[in-house]
Scaffold this active site. Structure first.
Site, PDB file in Angstrom:
ATOM      1  N   TYR A 260       0.908  -1.271  -0.055  1.00  0.00           N
ATOM      2  CA  TYR A 260       0.071  -0.200   0.166  1.00  0.00           C
ATOM      3  C   TYR A 260       0.925   1.248   0.079  1.00  0.00           C
ATOM      4  O   TYR A 260       2.063   1.303   0.754  1.00  0.00           O
ATOM      5  CB  TYR A 260      -0.871  -0.189   1.121  1.00  0.00           C
ATOM      6  CG  TYR A 260      -1.782   1.083   1.295  1.00  0.00           C
ATOM      7  CD1 TYR A 260      -2.964   1.310   0.964  1.00  0.00           C
ATOM      8  CD2 TYR A 260      -1.362   2.441   2.059  1.00  0.00           C
ATOM      9  CE1 TYR A 260      -3.970   2.316   1.076  1.00  0.00           C
ATOM     10  CE2 TYR A 260      -2.090   3.505   2.122  1.00  0.00           C
ATOM     11  CZ  TYR A 260      -3.361   3.588   1.680  1.00  0.00           C
ATOM     12  OH  TYR A 260      -4.067   4.515   1.781  1.00  0.00           O
TER      13      TYR A 260
ATOM     14  N   GLU B 211      -3.784   7.314  -3.948  1.00  0.00           N
ATOM     15  CA  GLU B 211      -3.824   6.215  -3.213  1.00  0.00           C
ATOM     16  C   GLU B 211      -3.535   5.177  -4.088  1.00  0.00           C
ATOM     17  O   GLU B 211      -4.363   4.586  -5.375  1.00  0.00           O
ATOM     18  CB  GLU B 211      -5.276   5.771  -2.502  1.00  0.00           C
ATOM     19  CG  GLU B 211      -5.165   4.484  -1.883  1.00  0.00           C
ATOM     20  CD  GLU B 211      -6.347   4.332  -1.021  1.00  0.00           C
ATOM     21  OE1 GLU B 211      -7.552   4.148  -1.414  1.00  0.00           O
ATOM     22  OE2 GLU B 211      -6.391   4.460   0.361  1.00  0.00           O
TER      23      GLU B 211
END
Ligand code: ADP
Ligand code: MG
Length: 399
Positions: A119, A207
């Site tokens: 991530y 993101e």
């Protein structure tokens, strides 16, 4: 302003960020054509909506057994079959709420062989007034859950705007991802590319979940969620074409067309106010008297009667609104202009809920006269406290 995954990947690719090859498709034939032109051998068909959690999402029309909004296909025929099932149907994910979002666009891209998922995101950290990297080895999952249950697995680092991104930031990102050698170098380069894309296009959020390590040792961004700072759009005209109005709240869209500051909220008392500070105070006092505002709305300083009418219509067309509070302090904005706008709007769309009007300031007498002579069923109020109390009582018990 949020954009679709395929658009975000297009922007990122132009900054050198590694993403799988792919293209958007609006219909089944288009999806088949895209897949036929890709290398394969595996393809991924992805619903394009402004919400995450698509992989685990469910289509309302297809029942609980059907696959989600991100699907793997081995052949062009399979890509077409998935496209036919997904297009036009409503995808419900943890982020869409129970109403879900209709899928009108797909993205078809090459499938990657995934070794591990990471991530990485960039956002503006308001506490430090800096761009922050949020990095975790736990990719592909809900990052909020990771942060809540295992906070030590989420690493945050900020970049001083005076120095910009330095090589050591890249090394910190690589370390947080647990990468060494060539992979650490790839992570460092990726950090630079993402930071450059973020600052050069005035993003407020970027993101990547998941960033993956592929079977052949490459870091690739498999998902991308991007939001731009709406206040910067004037200086980024090239981004305007990325807007998908279908994805936006219909009332917020109408408001932005009329240059009104409107934000939909969960309550049932519609508010029309001039000035952001007074609008906040109005919402506070509604809550103080036990009510819940249905919206924030600032009609601004120099609004015309047409603009006021547009604002009033936006409020009245919200089915959850059970009462309306107009609270105007006439300064630059004149009370008679507000009154005219309200009367004009009611003539056009009618008024089915109680309306409390509190006017004060410039041309207040003219404003009150216009409303009195219009025959409108208005509950007059003396001051803000009185107005809020009256609308909360009037709206109570109405469904
Ligand atoms: P969402 O976050 O909305 O569920 P993603 O794009 O993250 O959508 O896709 C969900 C999952 O599907 C990813 O976590 C990844 O495991 C898988 N996936 C997505 N794109 C690809 C791809 N190109 N190749 C292989 N797997 C993919
Ligand atoms: Mg994702």
């Amino acid at each position: 302003m949020n954009i679709h995954e395929y658009q975000a990947k297009g922007v990122l690719k132009s900054f050198g960020v590694p993403v799988p090859d792919g293209a958007p498709a609006m219909d089944v034939d288009g999806a088949g054509d895209v897949a036929a032109g890709l290398e394969g051998p595996v393809f991924v068909v992805k619903s394009q909506i402004h919400a995450g959690g698509r992989g685990k999402g469910k289509f309302k029309e297809l029942g609980p057994e059907a696959k989600g909004g991100v699907r793997v296909a081995d052949t062009v025929a399979e890509v077409r079959a998935h496209a036919a099932e997904m297009l036009g149907n409503t995808l419900v994910t943890v982020q869409t709420g129970p109403t879900g979002k209709k899928v009108s666009r797909l993205y078809v891209e090459n499938g990657s062989r995934i070794e591990s998922e990471f991530y990485i995101s960039l956002l503006i950290d308001r506490a430090t007034s800096r761009v922050a990297f949020v990095v975790s080895t736990e990719g592909g999952m809900d990052i909020e859950t990771v942060a809540a249950q295992t906070p030590e697995k989420v690493v945050t680092l900020t970049v001083d705007p005076a120095t910009g991104l330095m090589p050591y930031h890249g090394r910190l990102v690589a370390k947080a991802l647990g990468l060494q050698g060539d992979l650490a170098a790839q992570a460092g380069l990726l950090a630079t590319q993402l930071y450059t894309a973020f600052t050069a296009t005035d993003m407020e959020m970027l993101e990547i979940n998941p960033l993956v390590l592929t079977g052949d040792g490459r870091l690739v961004c498999l998902d991308a969620k991007v939001g731009f700072d709406s206040n910067a759009l004037d200086r980024r005209p090239e981004l305007a074409s990325l807007r998908d109005e279908m994805e936006e709240d219909a009332r917020e869209l109408a408001a932005s067309r009329h240059d009104l500051s409107y934000i939909a909220l969960d309550g049932n008392i519609g508010c029309m106010v001039n000035g952001a500070g007074l609008a906040m105070a109005t919402m506070d006092i509604i809550k103080h008297h036990g009510g819940e505002p249905a919206n924030f709305l600032d009609v601004g300083g120099g609004a015309t009667a047409e603009k006021v009418a547009a604002a009033f219509k936006i409020i009245t067309t919200d089915p959850s609104v059970k009462g309306i509070l107009v609270n105007i302090f006439g300064g630059i904005m004149r009370c008679d202009v507000i009154a005219e706008g309200v009367v004009e709007a009611v003539k056009e769309v009618g008024l089915k809920v109680p309306l409390v009007v509190r006017l004060e300031g410039t041309n207040v007498a003219e404003g009150k006269k216009i409303i009195a002579e219009s025959g409108l069923d208005v509950i007059a109020a003396d001051d803000l406290d009185d107005a809020a109390r009256k609308i909360v009582i009037a709206a109570k018990g109405r469904n």
